[in-house]
Design a protein around this motif. Structure first.
Motif, PDB file in Angstrom:
ATOM      1  N   SER A   1       0.820  -1.217   0.000  1.00 27.26           N
ATOM      2  CA  SER A   1       0.000   0.000   0.000  1.00 27.26           C
ATOM      3  C   SER A   1       0.853   1.267   0.000  1.00 27.26           C
ATOM      4  O   SER A   1       1.877   1.357   0.681  1.00 27.26           O
TER       5      SER A   1
ATOM      6  N   TRP B   1      -9.193  -9.492   7.864  1.00 19.39           N
ATOM      7  CA  TRP B   1     -10.015  -9.035   6.741  1.00 19.39           C
ATOM      8  C   TRP B   1     -11.136 -10.029   6.415  1.00 19.39           C
ATOM      9  O   TRP B   1     -11.794  -9.894   5.389  1.00 19.39           O
TER      10      TRP B   1
ATOM     11  N   GLU C   1      -0.129  -0.420  -4.256  1.00 19.39           N
ATOM     12  CA  GLU C   1      -1.587  -0.306  -4.185  1.00 19.39           C
ATOM     13  C   GLU C   1      -1.908   1.153  -3.889  1.00 19.39           C
ATOM     14  O   GLU C   1      -1.708   1.636  -2.776  1.00 19.39           O
TER      15      GLU C   1
ATOM     16  N   LYS D   1      -5.785   5.515   5.659  1.00 21.75           N
ATOM     17  CA  LYS D   1      -6.361   4.277   6.203  1.00 21.75           C
ATOM     18  C   LYS D   1      -6.057   4.106   7.689  1.00 21.75           C
ATOM     19  O   LYS D   1      -6.910   3.718   8.468  1.00 21.75           O
TER      20      LYS D   1
ATOM     21  N   LEU E   1      -7.724   1.780  -2.290  1.00 21.70           N
ATOM     22  CA  LEU E   1      -8.470   0.613  -1.818  1.00 21.70           C
ATOM     23  C   LEU E   1      -9.588   0.239  -2.787  1.00 21.70           C
ATOM     24  O   LEU E   1     -10.053  -0.889  -2.802  1.00 21.70           O
TER      25      LEU E   1
ATOM     26  N   LYS F   1      -9.135  -2.671  -5.998  1.00 23.96           N
ATOM     27  CA  LYS F   1      -8.753  -4.074  -5.774  1.00 23.96           C
ATOM     28  C   LYS F   1      -9.151  -4.977  -6.937  1.00 23.96           C
ATOM     29  O   LYS F   1      -8.369  -5.812  -7.387  1.00 23.96           O
TER      30      LYS F   1
END
Ligand code: CTP
Length: 135
Positions: free
Chosen positions: A37, A97, A73, A45, A76, A79
């Motif tokens: 990320s 998750w 990444e 985040k 979000l 994805k």
């Protein structure tokens, strides 16, 4: 066709929980791709910048023997695009998750692994910031 496994994460202050997750993920297929990320994504985040920059975190992940490819990444919300772009057959994530990525089971297998107990980047940072005094 080689089976591609994709996983996402921050991987800041690399620890054994990260290593075990990546090992387990790699065992699910022939090729492991990791979405690391972006720094800006972490600020939004987790409310703080990572200790190590995205380039440093990617350099560490790319050097691991079980990792075949690494990308940033950026969002979000992308994805599904990342899964398609990298030809993922499996999405593997830690069970923090659990259920959150089931929506992608129409394009790949979605697997959740139990987290390694008692270690997280947040706890390592707090431990060091407290002068190494155990909670
Ligand atoms: N992970 C794990 N076991 C741990 C810590 C992390 O299996 N003890 C997994 C997560 O489930 C995720 C990946 O490692 O799939 C990357 O997690 P990341 O959020 O980068 O690490 P954390 O240590 O959870 O970070 P933080 O404390 O900042 O939330």
């Amino acid at each position: 066709m080689p089976k591609t496994v994709l996983t996402f994460g921050t991987y800041d202050v690399f620890h054994v929980g990260h290593l075990r997750l990546l090992r387990r993920a790699a065992e699910l297929g022939d090729r492991l791709v990791v979405g690391v990320s972006a720094d800006a994504l972490n600020v939004s985040k987790k409310g703080r910048a990572p200790v190590f920059t995205q380039d440093e975190r990617m350099e560490i992940i790319a050097a691991l023997e079980m990792v075949d490819d690494v990308f940033v990444e950026e969002s979000l919300d992308l994805k599904r695009d990342y899964l398609v772009e990298h030809g993922a057959d499996v999405l593997a994530m830690g069970d923090d998750w659990e259920g959150r990525f089931d929506e992608f089971s129409d394009i790949c297998e979605v697997v959740y692994f139990p987290r390694t107990p008692s270690v997280s980047t947040t706890e390592v940072i707090e431990h060091i910031a407290s002068g190494g005094v155990s909670p």
